[in-house]
Scaffold this active site. Sequence first.
Site, mmCIF file in Angstrom:
data_model
loop_
_atom_site.group_PDB
_atom_site.id
_atom_site.type_symbol
_atom_site.label_atom_id
_atom_site.label_comp_id
_atom_site.label_asym_id
_atom_site.label_seq_id
_atom_site.Cartn_x
_atom_site.Cartn_y
_atom_site.Cartn_z
ATOM 1 N N ARG A 32 -3.345 21.083 -15.933
ATOM 2 C CA ARG A 32 -2.378 20.032 -16.293
ATOM 3 C C ARG A 32 -2.862 19.334 -17.528
ATOM 4 N NH1 ARG A 32 -0.089 15.500 -12.552
ATOM 5 N NH2 ARG A 32 1.509 14.501 -13.893
ATOM 6 N N HIS A 69 -1.034 9.295 -28.588
ATOM 7 C CA HIS A 69 -1.114 7.960 -28.053
ATOM 8 C C HIS A 69 -2.092 7.091 -28.807
ATOM 9 C CE1 HIS A 69 -0.313 9.269 -23.498
ATOM 10 N NE2 HIS A 69 0.627 9.038 -24.112
ATOM 11 N N LYS A 90 2.635 11.005 -12.088
ATOM 12 C CA LYS A 90 1.666 10.137 -12.964
ATOM 13 C C LYS A 90 2.655 8.747 -13.144
ATOM 14 C CE LYS A 90 -1.348 12.952 -15.680
ATOM 15 N NZ LYS A 90 -1.878 13.070 -17.050
ATOM 16 N N GLU A 109 9.003 16.451 -26.664
ATOM 17 C CA GLU A 109 8.247 16.987 -25.311
ATOM 18 C C GLU A 109 8.656 18.412 -24.970
ATOM 19 O OE1 GLU A 109 5.753 15.450 -23.895
ATOM 20 O OE2 GLU A 109 6.022 13.270 -24.074
ATOM 21 N N GLU A 126 -5.068 16.848 -12.291
ATOM 22 C CA GLU A 126 -5.820 17.269 -13.773
ATOM 23 C C GLU A 126 -7.148 17.327 -14.056
ATOM 24 O OE1 GLU A 126 -3.480 14.632 -16.644
ATOM 25 O OE2 GLU A 126 -4.930 14.970 -18.196
ATOM 26 N N HIS A 151 7.679 7.325 -28.706
ATOM 27 C CA HIS A 151 6.413 8.377 -28.273
ATOM 28 C C HIS A 151 6.900 9.750 -28.931
ATOM 29 C CE1 HIS A 151 3.989 10.012 -25.191
ATOM 30 N NE2 HIS A 151 4.747 10.762 -24.687
ATOM 31 N N HIS A 161 -0.930 14.681 -27.431
ATOM 32 C CA HIS A 161 -0.909 13.314 -26.926
ATOM 33 C C HIS A 161 -2.206 12.280 -27.110
ATOM 34 C CE1 HIS A 161 2.697 14.468 -24.845
ATOM 35 N NE2 HIS A 161 2.818 13.315 -24.441
ATOM 36 N N LYS A 204 7.200 21.795 -16.410
ATOM 37 C CA LYS A 204 6.153 20.843 -16.156
ATOM 38 C C LYS A 204 5.909 20.895 -14.711
ATOM 39 C CE LYS A 204 4.630 16.328 -16.385
ATOM 40 N NZ LYS A 204 4.945 14.906 -17.019
ATOM 41 N N ARG A 232 0.835 -1.238 0.091
ATOM 42 C CA ARG A 232 0.136 -0.060 -0.055
ATOM 43 C C ARG A 232 0.886 1.272 -0.054
ATOM 44 N NH1 ARG A 232 -3.516 -2.674 3.848
ATOM 45 N NH2 ARG A 232 -5.098 -3.834 2.726
ATOM 46 N N ASN A 252 -1.087 17.477 -22.361
ATOM 47 C CA ASN A 252 -1.422 16.430 -23.075
ATOM 48 C C ASN A 252 -1.419 16.889 -24.850
ATOM 49 O OD1 ASN A 252 -1.889 14.224 -21.520
ATOM 50 N ND2 ASN A 252 -3.921 15.331 -20.725
#
Lengths: 339, 339
Positions: free
Chosen positions: B228, B239, B130, B172, B224, B249, B235, B214, B108, B232
């Site tokens: 945020r 993606h 993330k 990026e 997000e 990527h 993306h 960032k 956990r 993307n």
Amino acid sequence: MQTKSYQFSSASVNYYFDADFSRLEKMIGKEHAVLITDEHIFQAHKKKLKGWNCICLKPGEEYKVQATVDSIIEQLIEFKADRSTWLVGIGGGVVTDITGYVAAVYMRGIKCGFVPTTILAMVDASIGGKNGIDVGIYKNLVGTIRQPQFLLYDYSFLKSLPKQEWVNGFAEIIKHSCIKDLKLFKELEQNKLTHYQKNKPALAKLIRRNSEIKSTVVQADEFEKGERRLLNFGHTLGHAIENMYELSHGQAISIGMTAACQISQKLVGFKDSERVISVLDQYGLPTLANFDKPKAFEVLKMDKKREQKDMNYVLLEKLGKGIVKPIPMTQLEKIVNEL
Amino acid sequence: MQTKSYQFSSASVNYYFDADFSRLEKMIGKEHAVLITDEHIFQAHKKKLKGWNCICLKPGEEYKVQATVDSIIEQLIEFKADRSTWLVGIGGGVVTDITGYVAAVYMRGIKCGFVPTTILAMVDASIGGKNGIDVGIYKNLVGTIRQPQFLLYDYSFLKSLPKQEWVNGFAEIIKHSCIKDLKLFKELEQNKLTHYQKNKPALAKLIRRNSEIKSTVVQADEFEKGERRLLNFGHTLGHAIENMYELSHGQAISIGMTAACQISQKLVGFKDSERVISVLDQYGLPTLANFDKPKAFEVLKMDKKREQKDMNYVLLEKLGKGIVKPIPMTQLEKIVNEL
């Protein structure tokens, strides 16, 4: 219906006691919800679940594993579940633990709620945000701590609960009384399981009181740095032997509580082991058991409560007052072997 | 070495820029740490990693899946990792994403830190908490948002970085400039990749500036809900086609950024598509591509940024200013097919 809201570190959880399941539709709507339940619940409560998107698990702790999580995720993709989807776990601790875990990791977290259908889930498993799965013989080795948005208590689900599951739940109720509530312990001493099975108001009051004890402890220490550890009374040895012998959770922690009482006697002068053992017995729980001690100790070494060379063990100072005591692993090994 | 600390909602993250890897031992000690890296890094930097507990992954995005997580967890059990164990991911985005995810769910949640070894990881992937894994063709479908305790930047790892990986990282960097920093965009227009490869101070400054962009965006909106989402840019379509065609990527989001510029032109009157395309091209990135549009749209439907019938699409109002615009899925399908 009675409602109560508890504020945790990053979320507020609404509790709906003595509620009707039909309320769920008003709360979240059928369209953006996926229910997760098991085949027993599904068969026994088909009418209630009609018209909902449902994922149905095979029942039992042996399915509380990653393969089940994988399968749920595949089905969520088929349902085109997205970040606006509600996930609702309807069942005992296995169902609510898995549902909470999937909700915590699917798309990095979606909303979830629980409808606990066993005594154990109502007073313990569904409360406090701990979720997760087992890995091999290690219980709850993988998971997160993340609060659900709501808990809905509909006692009509208990109609289909087998006797053994009632007994299981009372193991956690007795635990709560031992660590936190002498008055509750005395009430339990004066009654039997059938009293609560036959008397709905007494049962409702008992469930609410136990839900309160657990919620208050978690609120004080959500991420288990201190106070929350008390809830592990009976669980250290209990978890170790639970999967070794396919005991029910209640049976395992009952044996674990008995052992913890004996250790408490030895290390902190606890005087009421006999009373605890007698109450466990009164509610149909096993107290003494032969088990493979070296093997149990091997499993126990991986317990999450271990920190390097010490195990944070929960003991009783007196009835209604649990304490946490770090015990060196070498000393603990000796104690376990002498049980 | 320069240090900086960013405070996020539930954790503070320490950044060590221009640091030496050997610092790690002073920070966390070898005894209670497990490093996770991949075979490429391990081979290229054996000396640095000597004497550490190491879990070595097969390199590549195709291993960013649950089976790898399962195998890491098995190895952690063998290392007797507990709640006092540090998990440190040393590698590119695949390694830091998996490491962060395992650290979030093992027992956990245990402590973790990252040593990003690619440009992409340094300016993007290792920052912001993330983490996650892919499920089939769906990228990062499973994961959490949880901050690491530290980021250690040792630029000597870049010595073993293949050219294609430099290009990947610059995708990026160009993205950051497009959505947030016109001055940076102009700097990029005036230079080429070799300038940064040969000029260490210029590279260090560039990495630090991008890490700042960032981190600041994430700080403003860790979970997000708004700001945020700007990250993307490129993306959504990126993606969708990345795993369909086994693009890197950087290549995928470069094509995605080109498409997003065209959509921006159409929907919000963006005028500088040509400049963006020209910079992408200048750093070796593809801009136009034929792809199976209906299939890409099918994958895109499962994008985490979709909310029911709308996709939250990132567009450019002007250079240095990204915006988020919900586009109805029916309209988006038409637009994608016309690209």
